[in-house]
Design a protein around this motif. Structure first.
Motif, PDB file in Angstrom:
ATOM      1  N   THR A  59       0.836  -1.198   0.000  1.00  0.00           N
ATOM      2  CA  THR A  59       0.000   0.000   0.000  1.00  0.00           C
ATOM      3  C   THR A  59       0.870   1.246   0.000  1.00  0.00           C
ATOM      4  OG1 THR A  59      -1.900   1.075   1.056  1.00  0.00           O
ATOM      5  CG2 THR A  59      -0.161   0.334   2.515  1.00  0.00           C
ATOM      6  N   ASP A  60       0.324   2.331  -0.550  1.00  0.00           N
ATOM      7  CA  ASP A  60       0.955   3.646  -0.488  1.00  0.00           C
ATOM      8  C   ASP A  60      -0.140   4.699  -0.522  1.00  0.00           C
ATOM      9  OD1 ASP A  60       3.699   3.814  -0.136  1.00  0.00           O
ATOM     10  OD2 ASP A  60       4.160   3.447  -2.235  1.00  0.00           O
ATOM     11  N   SER A  61       0.081   5.781   0.224  1.00  0.00           N
ATOM     12  CA  SER A  61      -0.807   6.938   0.105  1.00  0.00           C
ATOM     13  C   SER A  61      -0.075   8.004  -0.687  1.00  0.00           C
ATOM     14  CB  SER A  61      -1.163   7.485   1.484  1.00  0.00           C
ATOM     15  OG  SER A  61      -1.779   6.499   2.265  1.00  0.00           O
ATOM     16  N   TYR A  62      -0.836   8.817  -1.388  1.00  0.00           N
ATOM     17  CA  TYR A  62      -0.267   9.849  -2.251  1.00  0.00           C
ATOM     18  C   TYR A  62      -0.831  11.207  -1.836  1.00  0.00           C
ATOM     19  CZ  TYR A  62       1.218   5.686  -4.506  1.00  0.00           C
ATOM     20  OH  TYR A  62       1.815   4.460  -4.722  1.00  0.00           O
ATOM     21  N   VAL A  63       0.083  12.115  -1.513  1.00  0.00           N
ATOM     22  CA  VAL A  63      -0.314  13.432  -0.979  1.00  0.00           C
ATOM     23  C   VAL A  63       0.417  14.527  -1.750  1.00  0.00           C
ATOM     24  CG1 VAL A  63      -0.742  12.462   1.317  1.00  0.00           C
ATOM     25  CG2 VAL A  63       1.509  13.401   0.806  1.00  0.00           C
ATOM     26  N   ILE A  64       0.811  14.220  -2.979  1.00  0.00           N
ATOM     27  CA  ILE A  64       1.690  15.111  -3.740  1.00  0.00           C
ATOM     28  C   ILE A  64       1.053  16.481  -3.963  1.00  0.00           C
ATOM     29  CG2 ILE A  64       0.879  14.322  -6.015  1.00  0.00           C
ATOM     30  CD1 ILE A  64       3.918  14.456  -6.861  1.00  0.00           C
ATOM     31  N   ASN A  65       1.901  17.473  -3.947  1.00  0.00           N
ATOM     32  CA  ASN A  65       1.504  18.845  -4.202  1.00  0.00           C
ATOM     33  C   ASN A  65       2.518  19.426  -5.189  1.00  0.00           C
ATOM     34  OD1 ASN A  65       0.861  21.571  -4.041  1.00  0.00           O
ATOM     35  ND2 ASN A  65       1.928  21.868  -2.109  1.00  0.00           N
ATOM     36  N   PRO A  66       2.129  19.909  -6.363  1.00  0.00           N
ATOM     37  CA  PRO A  66       0.778  20.073  -6.896  1.00  0.00           C
ATOM     38  C   PRO A  66       0.156  18.758  -7.395  1.00  0.00           C
ATOM     39  CG  PRO A  66       2.382  20.671  -8.550  1.00  0.00           C
ATOM     40  CD  PRO A  66       3.163  20.339  -7.318  1.00  0.00           C
ATOM     41  N   LEU A  67      -1.166  18.797  -7.588  1.00  0.00           N
ATOM     42  CA  LEU A  67      -1.882  17.599  -8.045  1.00  0.00           C
ATOM     43  C   LEU A  67      -1.532  17.236  -9.484  1.00  0.00           C
ATOM     44  CD1 LEU A  67      -5.453  18.343  -6.604  1.00  0.00           C
ATOM     45  CD2 LEU A  67      -3.645  16.954  -5.576  1.00  0.00           C
ATOM     46  N   PHE A  68      -1.253  18.267 -10.307  1.00  0.00           N
ATOM     47  CA  PHE A  68      -0.896  18.035 -11.708  1.00  0.00           C
ATOM     48  C   PHE A  68       0.506  18.585 -11.941  1.00  0.00           C
ATOM     49  CE2 PHE A  68      -5.456  18.390 -11.369  1.00  0.00           C
ATOM     50  CZ  PHE A  68      -5.919  17.305 -12.091  1.00  0.00           C
ATOM     51  N   PHE A  69       1.326  17.867 -12.667  1.00  0.00           N
ATOM     52  CA  PHE A  69       2.718  18.281 -12.911  1.00  0.00           C
ATOM     53  C   PHE A  69       3.139  17.730 -14.267  1.00  0.00           C
ATOM     54  CE2 PHE A  69       2.393  14.503 -10.245  1.00  0.00           C
ATOM     55  CZ  PHE A  69       3.088  13.566 -10.975  1.00  0.00           C
ATOM     56  N   PRO A  70       4.193  18.272 -14.857  1.00  0.00           N
ATOM     57  CA  PRO A  70       4.620  17.760 -16.162  1.00  0.00           C
ATOM     58  C   PRO A  70       4.962  16.276 -16.063  1.00  0.00           C
ATOM     59  CG  PRO A  70       5.729  19.834 -15.664  1.00  0.00           C
ATOM     60  CD  PRO A  70       5.017  19.420 -14.412  1.00  0.00           C
ATOM     61  N   GLY A  71       4.300  15.486 -16.886  1.00  0.00           N
ATOM     62  CA  GLY A  71       4.578  14.049 -16.893  1.00  0.00           C
ATOM     63  C   GLY A  71       3.633  13.222 -16.042  1.00  0.00           C
ATOM     64  N   GLY A  72       2.663  13.865 -15.411  1.00  0.00           N
ATOM     65  CA  GLY A  72       1.748  13.066 -14.604  1.00  0.00           C
ATOM     66  C   GLY A  72       0.860  13.872 -13.688  1.00  0.00           C
ATOM     67  N   ASP A  73       0.187  13.184 -12.807  1.00  0.00           N
ATOM     68  CA  ASP A  73      -0.685  13.808 -11.810  1.00  0.00           C
ATOM     69  C   ASP A  73      -0.839  12.819 -10.665  1.00  0.00           C
ATOM     70  OD1 ASP A  73      -3.165  12.098 -12.263  1.00  0.00           O
ATOM     71  OD2 ASP A  73      -2.833  12.895 -14.274  1.00  0.00           O
ATOM     72  N   ILE A  74      -1.508  13.248  -9.614  1.00  0.00           N
ATOM     73  CA  ILE A  74      -1.645  12.387  -8.427  1.00  0.00           C
ATOM     74  C   ILE A  74      -2.324  11.058  -8.763  1.00  0.00           C
ATOM     75  CG2 ILE A  74      -3.829  13.439  -7.650  1.00  0.00           C
ATOM     76  CD1 ILE A  74      -2.813  13.091  -4.750  1.00  0.00           C
ATOM     77  N   GLY A  75      -3.187  11.065  -9.785  1.00  0.00           N
ATOM     78  CA  GLY A  75      -3.898   9.842 -10.165  1.00  0.00           C
ATOM     79  C   GLY A  75      -2.977   8.817 -10.806  1.00  0.00           C
ATOM     80  N   SER A  76      -2.224   9.235 -11.826  1.00  0.00           N
ATOM     81  CA  SER A  76      -1.305   8.283 -12.478  1.00  0.00           C
ATOM     82  C   SER A  76      -0.226   7.845 -11.488  1.00  0.00           C
ATOM     83  CB  SER A  76      -0.689   8.902 -13.738  1.00  0.00           C
ATOM     84  OG  SER A  76      -0.032  10.117 -13.438  1.00  0.00           O
ATOM     85  N   LEU A  77       0.239   8.790 -10.660  1.00  0.00           N
ATOM     86  CA  LEU A  77       1.257   8.457  -9.664  1.00  0.00           C
ATOM     87  C   LEU A  77       0.755   7.382  -8.690  1.00  0.00           C
ATOM     88  CD1 LEU A  77       4.096   9.559  -8.819  1.00  0.00           C
ATOM     89  CD2 LEU A  77       2.903  10.870  -7.070  1.00  0.00           C
ATOM     90  N   ALA A  78      -0.520   7.491  -8.303  1.00  0.00           N
ATOM     91  CA  ALA A  78      -1.087   6.542  -7.340  1.00  0.00           C
ATOM     92  C   ALA A  78      -1.185   5.133  -7.924  1.00  0.00           C
ATOM     93  CB  ALA A  78      -2.457   7.010  -6.861  1.00  0.00           C
ATOM     94  N   ILE A  79      -1.248   5.052  -9.245  1.00  0.00           N
ATOM     95  CA  ILE A  79      -1.229   3.734  -9.890  1.00  0.00           C
ATOM     96  C   ILE A  79       0.215   3.244 -10.020  1.00  0.00           C
ATOM     97  CG2 ILE A  79      -1.828   2.427 -11.971  1.00  0.00           C
ATOM     98  CD1 ILE A  79      -4.284   3.456 -10.412  1.00  0.00           C
TER      99      ILE A  79
END
Lengths: 348, 348
Positions: free
Chosen positions: A65-85
């Motif tokens: 398991t991992d939690s994702y709390v990245i800031n900003p939510l969207f960034f070049p090359g991805g976003d919190i959603g793709s990162l969480a996968i």
């Protein structure tokens, strides 16, 4: 593939933002589930129940398991959603498992724009398809405004282990060669560039990517992998220190051969970072015995030309310090310590 | 059993509160992992790796997740830690699975007192032992002050399915009898009482409890369970409406037989709540065929004397509304609808 031109399935004029009731167990939560989550995650035909029941093709599994709390939510090359996968798929891959199923837990802040949630949900599904995993169970909570930060995502993953290798620090031995699958530092620097408003000639994109397919190729080719670890928080240096401590070995690497893009190196200098400590989301090290090096390197290079040998396990040690040394660019050898404090908060 | 007199394993004088660096991938995170989480969760002997690898005794599994954002963190009868174990164990149990393994994802707010984290971690381990599950993998993130609310916890769970029943809404049939395993409303009212500063003659304690053992007893006794569902957010009424919609049936229950404690009823009247909508964390309904009712009721009553028959499935329906009716206390029959808005935010 998920069609990204789809408009938000929740009527935006009526619900432009997430409300507390979207996590309250009533009609609005049901609407979010039935209109957005279930159809997008491909579970529309199943009847939602408290847990997903499945039959696995193997009884040996990996679970993480991992939690994702990245800031900003969207960034070049991805976003919190793709990162969480990618992040959770990669944790499974680092055990040599074939990722199959993910759960997703959303913690939404009241007031999150519904369109933002929708973009993230679509990105998750696209990343899941690319990584060949299914999102099969989930949960949504909403916290009051000011008690969260837009959206936090937890994913847990189940994969199956189809081989008899013990891919873990305790398998690492003196003589093992350490391979790296590409250039370092892009994820961390991409995030910092957005946060600090830095501009470069070309945009630095995160290296965020799923790593299961390359790992499964290594295994299928018969590479005798001793250990794998992705280079997330704390970067390469923390990873090598953790493995050296767990495996009770000493490690020596050569900084001169580690690929770092020029713009990433430049940004590191401006920001006062060392690329060896910067987080990555698509980079890993593989510890393999000498006999498997050529085969492993061929496979890694078929995915990324910059894959290379960065060092080796030089001996055994019971010490707690000084386990990892690095041949630096000016020629001297120095101790590569773990990260002490916090270099880049909320990088993942 | 976990010894609750243990003092905090992180030096409180040095680190009285959680820092951003406790989630940063460096030395402080490692200290938290090695001194607090791994020894408490009984994983001290294993070498931490990106995922846990295990061999399951069955290939049919249940997989679920829930995040916990309850406010306040501590309440009569439990805390966010025990709740995070019970809730996920219960979701597995509602599929008739034997819960085995849990993951835990912490999202901590910078500044959370270290002692608070320690109390919660110990409570989680005690609840896990009681529920006979192992916490085997986890993750910790720290968000900056003001971007979280002390602590959020996600748990995901894996259980094994040892029977051939299809415990799900689609198995529900007209004629099925609906059983309830105890009195309603205590969890929601316990939380509201703390939040609103209400005092009663006796403290109302949450009903939060693990439900796997009673469910496994039903299965082992040969009760032909058609469906199970725990009565969390949205309470009994939302649960029955969800099942009626999924199963395309009509349901009739009798409010007069539903056990609600006098003090809970009184608090509901003061607060303007209906106990049929209040959240519980240790209550579930079982849909069973007539032939299994006596056996099921005996087992439920051996756990809680107040377990009872509350109604039955009266027919089939394709309608979206009016699927659940209730014989009310004044004798009339009325439609029991789903919760519309948000009755009690952050109840779990």
């Amino acid at each position: 593939m998920t069609n990204f031109t789809l408009s938000c399935p929740i009527p935006i004029d009526q619900y432009p933002n997430v409300l507390l009731a979207h996590g309250g167990g009533g009609k609005l939560m049901q609407q979010l589930l039935e209109r957005m989550f279930l159809p997008t995650f491909g579970a529309a035909k199943s009847i939602p129940h408290d847990s997903a029941v499945l039959t696995l093709p193997r009884d040996k599994i990996a679970f993480t398991t991992d939690s994702y709390v990245i800031n900003p939510l969207f960034f070049p090359g991805g976003d919190i959603g793709s990162l969480a996968i990618h992040g959770t798929v990669n944790d499974l891959a680092m055990s040599g498992a074939r990722p199959l199923y993910l759960s997703v837990g959303f913690i939404l802040e009241e007031g999150l724009p519904m369109e933002t949630l929708w973009r993230i949900v679509q990105s998750m599904q696209q990343a899941a398809e690319n990584a060949k995993v299914q999102i099969i169970t989930g949960d949504t909570k909403v916290v009051d405004r000011g008690k969260g930060d837009g959206i936090f995502i937890n994913t847990a993953g189940v994969g199956i282990v189809e081989h008899d290798l013990v891919i873990a620090p305790q398998t690492v031995q003196p003589g093992d060669i350490i391979l790296l699958n590409g250039d370092l530092g892009r994820h961390g620097i991409a995030i910092m560039a957005v946060r600090e408003g830095l501009e470069f000639e070309t945009t630095i994109e995160s290296d965020s990517a799923p790593l299961a397919s390359v790992v499964l190729e290594l295994i299928e080719a018969g590479v005798k992998i001793h250990c794998l670890r992705d280079l997330t928080r704390g970067g390469l240096s923390s990873t090598l220190n953790e493995i050296a401590t767990s495996a009770k070995v000493t490690i020596h690497i050569d900084e001169n051969v580690i690929p770092v893009r020029e713009d990433v190196q430049g940004a590191c200098e401006i920001l006062g970072f060392d690329p060896l400590y910067v987080a990555n989301e698509g980079r890993f090290v593989a510890f393999v015995p000498q006999e498997s090096v050529d085969k492993a390197l061929d496979i890694l290079r078929s995915h990324d030309q910059q894959a290379c040998i960065i060092g080796q396990v030089t001996g055994t040690s019971q010490a707690k310090m000084g386990l990892v040394t690095v041949q630096s660019k000016i020629g001297a050898s120095r101790i590569l310590d773990m990260l002490s404090g916090e270099q880049l908060p909320r990088i993942c």
